[in-house]
Structure formats: structure tokens, C-alpha cells
Design an enzyme around this catalytic site. Structure first.
Site, PDB file in Angstrom:
ATOM      1  N   HIS A  65      -5.909  24.075   1.069  1.00 54.51           N
ATOM      2  CA  HIS A  65      -5.618  25.291   1.620  1.00 54.51           C
ATOM      3  C   HIS A  65      -6.511  26.344   1.143  1.00 54.51           C
ATOM      4  O   HIS A  65      -5.918  27.723   1.229  1.00 54.51           O
ATOM      5  CB  HIS A  65      -3.955  25.850   1.599  1.00 54.51           C
ATOM      6  N   ASN A  89       3.854  24.060   6.751  1.00 51.97           N
ATOM      7  CA  ASN A  89       2.666  23.669   7.778  1.00 51.97           C
ATOM      8  C   ASN A  89       3.147  24.012   9.110  1.00 51.97           C
ATOM      9  O   ASN A  89       4.353  24.347   9.514  1.00 51.97           O
ATOM     10  CB  ASN A  89       2.408  22.561   7.509  1.00 51.97           C
ATOM     11  N   HIS A 103       4.807  28.576  -4.361  1.00 49.39           N
ATOM     12  CA  HIS A 103       5.354  27.376  -5.036  1.00 49.39           C
ATOM     13  C   HIS A 103       6.687  26.691  -4.557  1.00 49.39           C
ATOM     14  O   HIS A 103       7.522  27.822  -4.370  1.00 49.39           O
ATOM     15  CB  HIS A 103       5.641  27.781  -6.490  1.00 49.39           C
ATOM     16  N   TYR A 148       2.206  22.372  -7.860  1.00 50.39           N
ATOM     17  CA  TYR A 148       1.695  23.922  -7.384  1.00 50.39           C
ATOM     18  C   TYR A 148       1.810  24.548  -8.584  1.00 50.39           C
ATOM     19  O   TYR A 148       0.799  25.352  -8.757  1.00 50.39           O
ATOM     20  CB  TYR A 148       2.995  24.124  -6.397  1.00 50.39           C
TER      21      TYR A 148
END
Length: 738
Positions: free
Chosen positions: A98, A171, A362, A385
């Protein structure tokens, strides 16, 4: 019970109105708190005296300090050293995945009070507003890659709630490639450029990726989503979002329910076509970024509804799939989505690096009322994360950055570390404590983990309930429209056509055959693999909420429309077209041979045929007039007006042609055939034509309808032999091969 006295009744009404006013003010304050918080860090250096980082004013920043005008630079030049050293350290490590993204601020407004299902305060009252920050992204590409590559798109949302930050890190596709986080490294290493030559960038059409997919069939469901038109969206404004995992909602009594999070774009959903997407990547690699930025700047704020798919704890095992399996959806026919609020994105970041690039999401950022499940992919992400953000920022103190800070006070016993700027008072930083300086635990409005009994043998294994790899890919394929299936076949053929290994290509065709025989045979025929003969069972299961057709675009707001002109164009007709489309809030660009006023008119050309490109527009208009003679001319490749018509037609986008331009369109799309009628208004497969004397309101009304629809794949429908019909009619309707 209402007061009987009129005076008491009036007082009661006034008190009610006052309480509502205070509630509304509180909601607005909660929404504005983040913007107010950020304001203390905003800095405007316009026309301010230039200084060093330590505050000394600078009188010359063009010349380094030298021993003589042609002599060596002196080490004592602290300004030069500071300036060049800061530049040398301006970049931070990009995200491992990402890396390329765009973001916007906004707010979420709750549709009601949902305290009966969750303690989360942002859902506790109708009309309550909560500040949000959303980052959209591609997954595989580097920070400098293009927007329109075929990929999953990230849709990460941060709620700055009055209980702390809550992040939905999702997503645009509701499932993921792998079931267990331990395989995430393998997936990304397989998808990233091959390690010997760093090729290809932001693309999965290479042997490493399909070697992994072929040997890990759990990936097939997400692969089909990515190969469908959803893998090449038209705009971040027109993609859905999904939390992917199953989470839990916890109510005030401690009761738990499973939940999946959904975002639905109120602008509708739309996609590009593959040839178009590839060309946009070269013409404007920032296509999605610019679209989002420009729409917000123009006041066309993207809106998304938040939905909850809720499953009661007692129903955990009622489905033929596992709720903890991130490669599976819950079909909405089984569990409908409850729409609970709307998010509006209404402000662009002030600084890309400070806000978009330094935002650190996160999944572990949760608030009371939201909790986790034992989804093994989710469990791994809860660790990963934080770890990856520490790698990017070299410190756990990244949460002190303005974009990451919650709007509520932060108190804990964490201390020191790189770039710690808080000045902590008191001698202690521990718990339990009896001395000043330390924070203490509380019960009021605190997060409490769900009390759940867990037992079992320590084992490295996958649950048998995760082992069905083909049923949901079949469901996805069955649910697509005929043109989406056709696009998926084209995409699968393109990707596998890049694979050198015959064994990998054969393996993938075998997987596709377990999903759908037509899919497998069509792909096999194109990539040099023997067509499979075995036909596997397909139960015909479908879900009405999978196809892009479920959420059509409601209007033409912010659609990009190019009007092709040249000297001799019918000026009044052109201005009528432009005025009508602008009234519909479309964005109109005038494309001609040169920029500026068109000779003999007050029409201003904003793009030339060489500086613009048809792939950057949603539709085109070719007005009538002698200008058509210019558009017919044989130009160089980079200035070919006819190619604007051909490309728009080939990419199944709307075309409007009037008067003399009708014949030009016929010529451009040859050998395809368009129905032009006998001078009246004719609308066929997204091509609207008419003479110069037709009613402008009527023909533009028809054109708006086709622009709203967006794409007309029936132009290239196939017959039962798989041959393109090339627009052969039966009456006025096309008969697509299904």
C-alpha cells in the site's frame, strides 16, 4: 406523560429544543475537534523571514560560503550543511505494501442510536458526527507506480471518536488471498517484482505470482475479484470498501455479535477497461489521485454509507463456510447489510507528506464496543501493522504525529524513545504506583476484552472448515454479468499469457476449470494450453450484490466530457451543449487544434489533441459544422482527432455526434456499424446521433442517459461461435451472447 398546563407544556418544549440544540452542538464539536487539533501544527511560511532550524535569520540561501568566489566551500557553512543534510534525510521508508496512496478528510454521521448492539460511541445517536481520515491505495506497487494498475485497492478509514481512534483497515474487495497471516510474506514476495531484475512493477503477470497462486488455491477467490473489472476501478470515489475480516460488536451488557464492515459509494460503482487502464498509466499516472483531489476541490464531496453484516453468536456455525476465513464472503442473501451511517469526504490534506504519507493505520486501533475474532489472518495483522510502522518511523512515537493523534487526551506510562517531545512531570512512570507522574487504570468507558473460553491442543494446522477453495469462486463467477465474465476471461488470458512456465499455465487452467468450464476453455485456447475436457459440478449459487451492476451511477456529476472542436464548428450549438452538461455538474473540456479562443468564436479551447487524450475522459461530443473537415485530416500519431473517436468507441464509452460529425464517427469506427437513422435522434449502444436541426434538449437529454450508464459492452457482444457481432442489429436491440 405531557404536562396538562399550557405554561408547563411550553416550558417542556423549550427545554427539549434546548437539549436538542446542545446535542447538535456537541455532535458538531466532536466532528470539528480533529481539524481544530491539527490547526496548532499548521505552518504558513508565506513571505516570512527565512531562518535556520534553530531560528537564526538567513540573508543568502543561493550561495555557499567559500574561500574566494572561485574557492572551496568552507566546512563552517552551517546553513549549507543544515540545508543539504535535511534534504538528504527527507525521505522515509515507504510502506512495504500500500505504498502508493491518496487521502482525504471528512466526517461520519450516524443514522441512529445503535447502543443496543455496540458500545461504540460514534454509533450512539442519530446525527452524531465523527471526524474521519481515509486513505485509498494500491497494494503491490511502489510509491512512484501508477494509479490504474490491476490490483486490489486499499480503503483505510480512521474515525477520530470521543473514545479514541478506530481504524477500519480494509480493501475494495471483501476477501483476501490467504487465510493465515504466516503466508502473507509469501504472497507479497510472490506478487512483488522478481528479485533478480525488479520486474515487473505493480503487476502480477509474472511467473512468481502465479507459481504461488497455482500451489495455494485459497487465493483463487480474491484472484477472480482482482481479475474482474473491480481490479481496475474508474475512481476512488466509486469503489466500495470492506473490513474483510469478521470482527465482534459488544453491547453494554457484554453480549457479543459477529460483524463485517461494508462501505457503499453513493456515487455508484464503475470500472475502466484494461486497454484504457494501461494507457492512462502512461498518460496520467496520478489519475485516481487527481480525480479525488479535483472532485473535493470542486465541492463534489464523495459519500459512502457504512453497513454492518451482523451474525448472532449462536449462528456462528450455521453456514457452509467459516466466519473466521478471510477468503470467504457472507452472501447478503444470507445476512443482509444494515446501513448505519454516511461518511462524507470534504477536505483535502494540507500537506501530502505530513498527513497522507505519515498516517499510520492499525487494526488494533479499536474502541469500546468493537473487538476481534480468532481469524488467523486478522491475528497476524494485529502484530504486523505496529511493527511495519516502527520500521518506517524508527520510533514507536509515530502515534504522537498530528495526523495519528486521537482527539481525546492520551495518558500512559510509555516514555522516551526517538523523537519524544512530551515533557512528562513527576518522578514515576509505573503501575501500580503511589507517587505522582503515572497514569492509572479506570473502569468508566474503558475497553474490556470479551470474556471467551479458549482451549485446544497447540498445533500448526488449518481448520478443516477452511478447506473449501472452489465454492465461493464459483459463486463469484456465477454472479457476474456477461460482460464482466468476458472482461475476467480477457484479464486471466492476459496475465497467464505473460507466464513462461507451461506447467504453471496448465495448473491455473485446471483451477479455473474447477470454477467454470467456459472460463477454463476460453483461457486455455488463448494461452497455448490444451482445453480441459472434464466438467466439474457447479451448484449455480449466485449473489445479487457481487456484480458492478448492483450499484449504478446515479447521475453524471463530475463526469469528464471532452468536446472536440476546430475552426468552423457550430458555435451556438457547441455552447448549448457545454451549458447543458455543466448544468448537470459534468466537467467539460474543449479539445481543439490549439489552446485559447477558437478563431471567430468565444469558445475557449482548454486542451489540444496532443496534450489531452480520450482515455482521460468518460465521454466525448463532436458538434456539427465545417470543423469536421479539420477533424478528418491525417495527422501525426500524437494529434489524431479520429483516434479520439476510435478510442472512445473501442473503450465502450458514450459518443454524441451532430450534423456533419455523424459521418465522421461512422468513418472512425469502421468496420463497426452504428445506426444513424435518417436525420432524427438515434441512440444505439451509447452512440447518440442527430442532425443539426434536432431538438437540443431532446438529444442532450438522451445523451445524459447514456453518459450516466457509462459503458456499452454490447458494442462488442459475441455470437455463439465467439465471433464479434460488430453491431449487427435485430431491430434496435443488440443480442449479447450470454
Amino acid at each position: 406523560m405531557l404536562p396538562r398546563s399550557p405554561t408547563l407544556l411550553l416550558v417542556a418544549l423549550l427545554l427539549t429544543l434546548l437539549s436538542l440544540t446542545h446535542a447538535t452542538a456537541d455532535f458538531e464539536k466532536s466532528y470539528s475537534d480533529k481539524d481544530e487539533q491539527l490547526s496548532q501544527w499548521r505552518r504558513d511560511d508565506t513571505d516570512k523571514p527565512l531562518t535556520t532550524e534553530f531560528g537564526t535569520r538567513v540573508n543568502d540561501t543561493d550561495n555557499s560560503l567559500k574561500a574566494g568566489v572561485r574557492g572551496p566551500t568552507l566546512l563552517e557553512d552551517f546553513h549549507f550543511r543544515e540545508k543539504i543534510t535535511h534534504f538528504d534525510h527527507e525521505r522515509i521508508p515507504e510502506r512495504a505494501v500500500h505504498a502508493r496512496g491518496s487521502a482525504a478528510f471528512g466526517y461520519f454521521e450516524s443514522y441512529g442510536d445503535y447502543s443496543d448492539i455496540t458500545r461504540a460511541s460514534f454509533l450512539s445517536a442519530k446525527g452524531k458526527k465523527t471526524s474521519t481520515f481515509v486513505r485509498f491505495s494500491t497494494v503491490l506497487g511502489s510509491r512512484g507506480s501508477a494509479d490504474t494498475v490491476r490490483d486490489v485497492r486499499g480503503f483505510a478509514t480512521r474515525f477520530f471518536t470521543d473514545q479514541g481512534n478506530f481504524d477500519i483497515v480494509g480493501n475494495n474487495i471483501p476477501v483476501f488471498f490467504v487465510q493465515d497471516a504466516i503466508k502473507f510474506l509469501d504472497l507479497i514476495h510472490a506478487g512483488k517484482p522478481e528479485q533478480d531484475n525488479e520486474i515487473p512493477q505493480a503487476a502480477t503477470a509474472h511467473d512468481n505470482f502465479y507459481d504461488f497462486v497455482n500451489l495455494a488455491p485459497e487465493t483463487l477467490h480474491t484472484l477472480l475479484w482482482a481479475l474482474s473489472p473491480r481490479g481496475i476501478p474508474r475512481s476512488y470515489r466509486k469503489i466500495p470498501g470492506f473490513g474483510v475480516h469478521t470482527f465482534r460488536l459488544i453491547d453494554w451488557k457484554g453480549n457479543s455479535r459477529f460483524v463485517k464492515f461494508h462501505w457503499r459509494p453513493l456515487q455508484g460503482e464503475s470500472s475502466l477497461v484494461w486497454d484504457e487502464a494501461q494507457k492512462i498509466a502512461g498518460k496520467n499516472p496520478d489519475f485516481h489521485r487527481q480525480d479525488l483531489w479535483d472532485a473535493i476541490e470542486a465541492g463534489h464531496y464523495p459519500e459512502y454509507e457504512l453497513g454492518l453484516q451482523i451474525v448472532e453468536d449462536k449462528d456462528e456455525f450455521k453456514f457452509d463456510f467459516d466466519l473466521l476465513d478471510a477468503t470467504k464472503i457472507i452472501p447478503e442473501e444470507l445476512v443482509p447489510v444494515k446501513w448505519v451511517g454516511k461518511m462524507t469526504l470534504n477536505r483535502n490534506p494540507d500537506n501530502f507528506f505530513s498527513e497522507t504519507e505519515q498516517s499510520a493505520y492499525h487494526l488494533g486501533h479499536v474502541v469500546p464496543g468493537i473487538d476481534f475474532t480468532n481469524d488467523p489472518l486478522l491475528q497476524g495483522r494485529l502484530f504486523s501493522y505496529v511493527d511495519t510502522q516502527i520500521n518506517r518511523f524508527s520510533s514507536k512515537n509515530y502515534l504522537n504525529l498530528p495526523i495519528n493523534r486521537p482527539i481525546v487526551p492520551v495518558h500512559n506510562n510509555h516514555r522516551d524513545g526517538f523523537m519524544q517531545y512530551h515533557i512528562f512531570k513527576g518522578p514515576s512512570a509505573h503501575y501500580p504506583h503511589s507517587r505522582p507522574g503515572s497514569a492509572s487504570t479506570v473502569n468508566e468507558n474503558a475497553f474490556v476484552s470479551r470474556n471467551e473460553k479458549v482451549d485446544g491442543h497447540i498445533i500448526r494446522a488449518r481448520s478443516p472448515s477452511f478447506k473449501d477453495f472452489y465454492s465461493q469462486p464459483q459463486l463469484f463467477w456465477n454472479s457476474l454479468s456477461w460482460w464482466e465474465q468476458s472482461q475476467l476471461i480477457d484479464a486471466a488470458s492476459f496475465e497467464l499469457g505473460k507466464i513462461k512456465s507451461l506447467a504453471i499455465r496448465e495448473g491455473m487452467v485446471n483451477h479455473y476449470n474447477r470454477i467454470n468450464h467456459t472460463l477454463a476453455t476460453e483461457v486455455a485456447r488463448r494461452i497455448g494450453v490444451a482445453e480441459p475436457t472434464e466438467v466439474y459440478p457447479n451448484k449455480g449459487a449466485k449473489s445479487s450484490q457481487i456484480s458492478l451492476e448492483r450499484n449504478p451511477e446515479p447521475n453524471i456529476v463530475f463526469k469528464q466530457i471532452a468536446v472536440l472542436v476546430a475552426e468552423g464548428v457550430k458555435a451556438d450549438q457547441t455552447k448549448s451543449i457545454m451549458s447543458f452538461l455543466k448544468d448537470q455538474k459534468a466537467v467539460v473540456a474543449v479539445v481543439g487544434p490549439y489552446i485559447g479562443k477558437l478563431k471567430g468564436t468565444d469558445i475557449v479551447v482548454t486542451q489540444t489533441f496532443s496534450t489531452g487524450d480520450p482515455v482521460l475522459y468518460d465521454a466525448i461530443v463532436v458538434p456539427g459544422g465545417d470543423s469536421v473537415d479539420y477533424l478528418y485530416k491525417d495527422f501525426a500519431v500524437d494529434e489524431d482527432p479520429l483516434e479520439w473517436v476510435r478510442a472512445t468507441f473501442r473503450h465502450v464509452k458514450p459518443i454524441l455526434a451532430l450534423g456533419q460529425a455523424v459521418k465522421l464517427v461512422q468513418t472512425a469506427v469502421h468496420p463497426a456499424h452504428i445506426n444513424t437513422g435518417t436525420g432524427g435522434i438515434v441512440s444505439d449502444a451509447g452512440v447518440v446521433v442527430g442532425g443539426n436541426d434536432v431538438s437540443m434538449s431532446d438529444i442532450l437529454g438522451e445523451y445524459v442517459k447514456v453518459v450516466k450508464k457509462g459503458r456499452f459492452f454490447e458494442r462488442f457482444a459475441k455470437d455463439k461461435k465467439g465471433e464479434y457481432k460488430k453491431l449487427v442489429h435485430t431491430g434496435t436491440r443488440f443480442i449479447p451472447w450470454k
